[in-house]
Design a protein around this motif. Structure first.
Motif, PDB file in Angstrom:
ATOM      1  N   ARG A  47     -69.006  46.377   6.013  1.00 44.00           N
ATOM      2  CA  ARG A  47     -67.901  47.278   5.699  1.00 44.00           C
ATOM      3  C   ARG A  47     -67.420  47.006   4.271  1.00 44.00           C
ATOM      4  O   ARG A  47     -66.241  46.771   4.030  1.00 44.00           O
ATOM      5  CB  ARG A  47     -66.764  47.096   6.711  1.00 44.00           C
ATOM      6  CG  ARG A  47     -67.091  47.679   8.076  1.00 44.00           C
ATOM      7  CD  ARG A  47     -65.962  47.454   9.082  1.00 44.00           C
ATOM      8  NE  ARG A  47     -66.031  48.408  10.179  1.00 44.00           N
ATOM      9  CZ  ARG A  47     -65.151  48.474  11.179  1.00 44.00           C
ATOM     10  NH1 ARG A  47     -64.126  47.625  11.215  1.00 44.00           N
ATOM     11  NH2 ARG A  47     -65.277  49.369  12.136  1.00 44.00           N
ATOM     12  N   ALA A  48     -68.343  47.064   3.339  1.00 49.24           N
ATOM     13  CA  ALA A  48     -68.019  46.876   1.924  1.00 49.24           C
ATOM     14  C   ALA A  48     -67.890  48.245   1.257  1.00 49.24           C
ATOM     15  O   ALA A  48     -68.679  49.159   1.534  1.00 49.24           O
ATOM     16  CB  ALA A  48     -69.095  46.050   1.237  1.00 49.24           C
ATOM     17  N   ASN A 324     -71.111  40.227   9.096  1.00 47.36           N
ATOM     18  CA  ASN A 324     -69.709  40.596   9.208  1.00 47.36           C
ATOM     19  C   ASN A 324     -69.573  42.107   9.330  1.00 47.36           C
ATOM     20  O   ASN A 324     -69.682  42.841   8.340  1.00 47.36           O
ATOM     21  CB  ASN A 324     -68.929  40.088   7.994  1.00 47.36           C
ATOM     22  CG  ASN A 324     -67.432  40.261   8.143  1.00 47.36           C
ATOM     23  OD1 ASN A 324     -66.955  41.188   8.783  1.00 47.36           O
ATOM     24  ND2 ASN A 324     -66.667  39.368   7.535  1.00 47.36           N
ATOM     25  N   ASP A 325     -69.340  42.562  10.546  1.00 49.26           N
ATOM     26  CA  ASP A 325     -69.172  43.992  10.784  1.00 49.26           C
ATOM     27  C   ASP A 325     -67.723  44.347  11.126  1.00 49.26           C
ATOM     28  O   ASP A 325     -67.455  45.439  11.614  1.00 49.26           O
ATOM     29  CB  ASP A 325     -70.107  44.471  11.894  1.00 49.26           C
ATOM     30  CG  ASP A 325     -69.849  43.774  13.228  1.00 49.26           C
ATOM     31  OD1 ASP A 325     -68.969  42.878  13.289  1.00 49.26           O
ATOM     32  OD2 ASP A 325     -70.531  44.109  14.213  1.00 49.26           O
ATOM     33  N   ARG A 326     -66.800  43.414  10.856  1.00 46.15           N
ATOM     34  CA  ARG A 326     -65.395  43.649  11.185  1.00 46.15           C
ATOM     35  C   ARG A 326     -64.525  43.897   9.963  1.00 46.15           C
ATOM     36  O   ARG A 326     -63.716  44.833   9.931  1.00 46.15           O
ATOM     37  CB  ARG A 326     -64.826  42.447  11.945  1.00 46.15           C
ATOM     38  CG  ARG A 326     -63.384  42.664  12.417  1.00 46.15           C
ATOM     39  CD  ARG A 326     -62.756  41.390  12.960  1.00 46.15           C
ATOM     40  NE  ARG A 326     -62.437  40.426  11.914  1.00 46.15           N
ATOM     41  CZ  ARG A 326     -61.764  39.297  12.122  1.00 46.15           C
ATOM     42  NH1 ARG A 326     -61.369  38.979  13.344  1.00 46.15           N
ATOM     43  NH2 ARG A 326     -61.512  38.476  11.114  1.00 46.15           N
ATOM     44  N   ALA A 370     -58.100  44.516   7.418  1.00 46.23           N
ATOM     45  CA  ALA A 370     -58.193  45.541   8.460  1.00 46.23           C
ATOM     46  C   ALA A 370     -58.368  46.944   7.898  1.00 46.23           C
ATOM     47  O   ALA A 370     -58.642  47.886   8.654  1.00 46.23           O
ATOM     48  CB  ALA A 370     -56.942  45.500   9.341  1.00 46.23           C
ATOM     49  N   ASP A 371     -58.227  47.108   6.580  1.00 44.97           N
ATOM     50  CA  ASP A 371     -58.400  48.425   5.971  1.00 44.97           C
ATOM     51  C   ASP A 371     -58.735  48.246   4.498  1.00 44.97           C
ATOM     52  O   ASP A 371     -58.608  47.162   3.941  1.00 44.97           O
ATOM     53  CB  ASP A 371     -57.150  49.294   6.143  1.00 44.97           C
ATOM     54  CG  ASP A 371     -55.858  48.538   5.876  1.00 44.97           C
ATOM     55  OD1 ASP A 371     -55.816  47.747   4.912  1.00 44.97           O
ATOM     56  OD2 ASP A 371     -54.894  48.711   6.641  1.00 44.97           O
ATOM     57  N   HIS A 417     -60.030  52.490   8.188  1.00 46.64           N
ATOM     58  CA  HIS A 417     -59.480  51.553   9.155  1.00 46.64           C
ATOM     59  C   HIS A 417     -60.112  51.848  10.502  1.00 46.64           C
ATOM     60  O   HIS A 417     -60.188  53.011  10.912  1.00 46.64           O
ATOM     61  CB  HIS A 417     -57.964  51.680   9.247  1.00 46.64           C
ATOM     62  CG  HIS A 417     -57.362  50.942  10.415  1.00 46.64           C
ATOM     63  ND1 HIS A 417     -57.373  49.563  10.487  1.00 46.64           N
ATOM     64  CD2 HIS A 417     -56.781  51.390  11.560  1.00 46.64           C
ATOM     65  CE1 HIS A 417     -56.796  49.198  11.629  1.00 46.64           C
ATOM     66  NE2 HIS A 417     -56.430  50.276  12.296  1.00 46.64           N
ATOM     67  N   ASP A 418     -60.559  50.800  11.177  1.00 50.97           N
ATOM     68  CA  ASP A 418     -61.213  50.971  12.475  1.00 50.97           C
ATOM     69  C   ASP A 418     -62.351  51.983  12.287  1.00 50.97           C
ATOM     70  O   ASP A 418     -63.160  51.837  11.375  1.00 50.97           O
ATOM     71  CB  ASP A 418     -60.182  51.404  13.510  1.00 50.97           C
ATOM     72  CG  ASP A 418     -60.660  51.242  14.942  1.00 50.97           C
ATOM     73  OD1 ASP A 418     -61.700  50.567  15.154  1.00 50.97           O
ATOM     74  OD2 ASP A 418     -60.009  51.756  15.853  1.00 50.97           O
ATOM     75  N   HIS A 419     -62.429  53.005  13.127  1.00 50.94           N
ATOM     76  CA  HIS A 419     -63.496  53.994  12.940  1.00 50.94           C
ATOM     77  C   HIS A 419     -62.951  55.301  12.370  1.00 50.94           C
ATOM     78  O   HIS A 419     -63.567  56.363  12.504  1.00 50.94           O
ATOM     79  CB  HIS A 419     -64.234  54.257  14.266  1.00 50.94           C
ATOM     80  CG  HIS A 419     -63.345  54.616  15.433  1.00 50.94           C
ATOM     81  ND1 HIS A 419     -62.969  55.892  15.701  1.00 50.94           N
ATOM     82  CD2 HIS A 419     -62.766  53.832  16.375  1.00 50.94           C
ATOM     83  CE1 HIS A 419     -62.199  55.916  16.780  1.00 50.94           C
ATOM     84  NE2 HIS A 419     -62.057  54.672  17.212  1.00 50.94           N
TER      85      HIS A 419
END
Length: 490
Positions: A47-48, A324-326, A370-371, A417-419
């Motif tokens: 998530r870069a 890291n996928d979070r 988280a975002d 953020h999230d999906h």
């Protein structure tokens, strides 16, 4: 491998490199096996994101740790207008590092005077061409009008910029002062257009085996605005160009393998020199590529995931093996991370966050990551889709620049953020997408009552980022209470 107090640092940067195009990221073709092997042994950030889907603004963010609205470089034509404090070169140079550069510059530090060894500048069609063969290659690159070509490049791999740049970087490392650590920035112009590749890379991935794109030209028509304007412009200049989209995608994948082989050659040389065990490697792209989605090539319109989501891998020195996928991270986080890697403070004005604790297995607040936010636009209001303003290239002929007065007009921010993903535009418009069901951002749910609470939460997060990106510079009489690691949320 254990990290010394001052590890060697190698930063490998690619240009217009879309995330998700390797087998390790779930792609159907094995385009970059060596990079995937480094990611498996280090940390891959799934998530870069870039700070802006354009070369100079993004590279300025990497150097300064600041977003374009703050460092003020909001278009490719204004690199020297940067507003900043100490940057990456200031910190590493002050820490005793030898500074090496090889490759494409496209930034305010793109001159030999800023480095102990400098090779370049390389562009997308030419470089420091000193031999007859290099000049012939540059002439041919100019002739193909940015591709994609229908035949293999009639020049050997050794003339490709990725190969030449790695050769230059190897020479710089070999000539180093062995009593000092080094920072080597290896900046490859590929897989940016022109889309071309010599054998065996041109034929490595057949057009028929390249995964199909998710959406075609109708998506640009449906999205309208700059998407439709750009699609119409290129179709006007190059009628039927989209018929080559499978060739373009196949060549793009071949270019990735060429880059991967040169990355392997660089690392093999560092191993042979006995410095690999003391080296931290960061691999990152400045922004992505449509790769045929929306019936578009290159970049330009909007901030879709194809352009803003980038590959990022960190390997070596105390780095944990982690997929890291979070956590949402940014290209702007690299500078503050390297500050802490070498034991230096994060300068005032840096907005990115250190990832060092995350990379080395220490505790860090999940809420901080988280975002993430991406920006686009140079100001004013967005041009309408039927606009025909004067451009920096003629409407006649086949040449065009996808970054222009229309596609870059206005100002926008997007938050992940999230999906979910939300866009806010300067003219009051907005977009909201559920990427879990709509990864190409085709169904705008901005006015969907079912997502009203989601929208409110995302807007609150976007507002928090807007406050965070208010500039702390210039320094004055007041003493700011700077957060540890640049973490604002704990």
């Amino acid at each position: 491998m254990t990290c010394p107090t001052a590890p060697n640092i190698v930063l490998v940067m690619t240009d217009q490199h879309r995330a998700g195009f390797t087998a390790g990221e779930g792609f159907a073709l094995d385009t970059m096996p060596f990079l995937d092997s480094l990611a498996a042994d280090g940390t891959r950030f799934r998530r870069a994101y870039t700070t802006a889907p354009a070369c100079v603004p993004a590279r300025t963010s990497l150097l300064t740790g600041r977003w374009p609205s703050t460092h003020r470089v909001r278009q490719n034509s204004t690199p020297d207008e940067v507003t900043r404090g100490d940057d990456l070169l200031d910190v590493l140079g002050g820490a005793g590092y030898q500074l090496f550069y090889a490759g494409k510059t496209h930034m305010y530090r793109g001159k030999a005077e800023y480095f102990d060894a400098f090779s370049g500048p390389y562009g997308h069609v030419s470089g420091p061409d000193t031999t007859t063969e290099q000049r012939a290659f540059a002439q041919w690159m100019n002739s193909i009008d940015m591709g994609p070509t229908r035949e293999p490049t009639p020049f050997p791999v050794e003339l490709q910029f990725a190969h030449r740049i790695v050769s230059d970087a190897i020479k710089q490392v070999d000539a180093r002062d062995r009593d000092k650590p080094f920072f080597s920035w290896v900046s490859m112009p590929e897989p940016h257009n022109p889309y071309q590749a010599p054998e065996p890379y041109f034929s490595l991935f057949d057009e028929d085996e390249v995964p199909k794109r998710t959406c075609g030209p109708q998506a640009a028509e449906d999205k309208g605005g700059a998407y439709k304007w750009l699609r119409d412009l290129v179709e006007e200049k190059r009628p039927g160009y989209d018929r080559l989209h499978r060739r373009y995608r196949a060549t793009y994948c071949g270019m990735l393998r060429l880059i991967d082989d040169q990355l392997r050659r660089l690392v093999d040389h560092l191993k042979a020199q006995g410095v690999w065990e003391n080296t931290l490697l960061v691999f990152v792209a400045d922004h992505g590529d449509y790769a045929g989605e929306y019936g578009l090539q290159r970049k330009g319109a909007g901030m879709p995931e194809a352009l803003t989501h980038i590959p990022m891998v960190v390997h070596g020195c105390d780095i944990q093996s982690r997929d890291n996928d979070r956590d949402f991270v940014s290209i702007a986080d690299i500078f503050p991370t390297l500050c802490e890697t070498v034991g230096r403070g994060i300068p005032l004005g840096v907005q990115g966050r250190s990832l060092w604790q995350m990379l080395t297995g220490a505790d860090y607040p999940a809420a901080e990551f988280a975002d993430i936010v991406t920006e686009r636009g140079y100001g004013g209001l967005p041009y309408p889709e039927d606009a025909r303003p004067e451009l920096h290239f003629p409407y006649e002929g086949t040449k065009y620049d996808e970054l222009n007065s229309v596609t870059q007009s206005g100002s926008s921010r997007a938050l992940r953020h999230d999906h979910y993903k939300i866009h806010q535009h300067v003219d009051g418009g907005g977009e909201l997408y559920d990427l879990a069901t709509d990864p190409m951002e085709l169904t705008n749910r901005w006015n969907d009552p079912k997502l009203r609470q989601v929208q409110a939460d995302l807007m609150q997060r976007l507002q928090r980022w807007s406050l965070r990106l208010t500039d702390d510079l210039p320094d004055g009489n007041y003493d700011p209470n700077l957060p540890r690691h640049n973490w604002h949320r704990t």
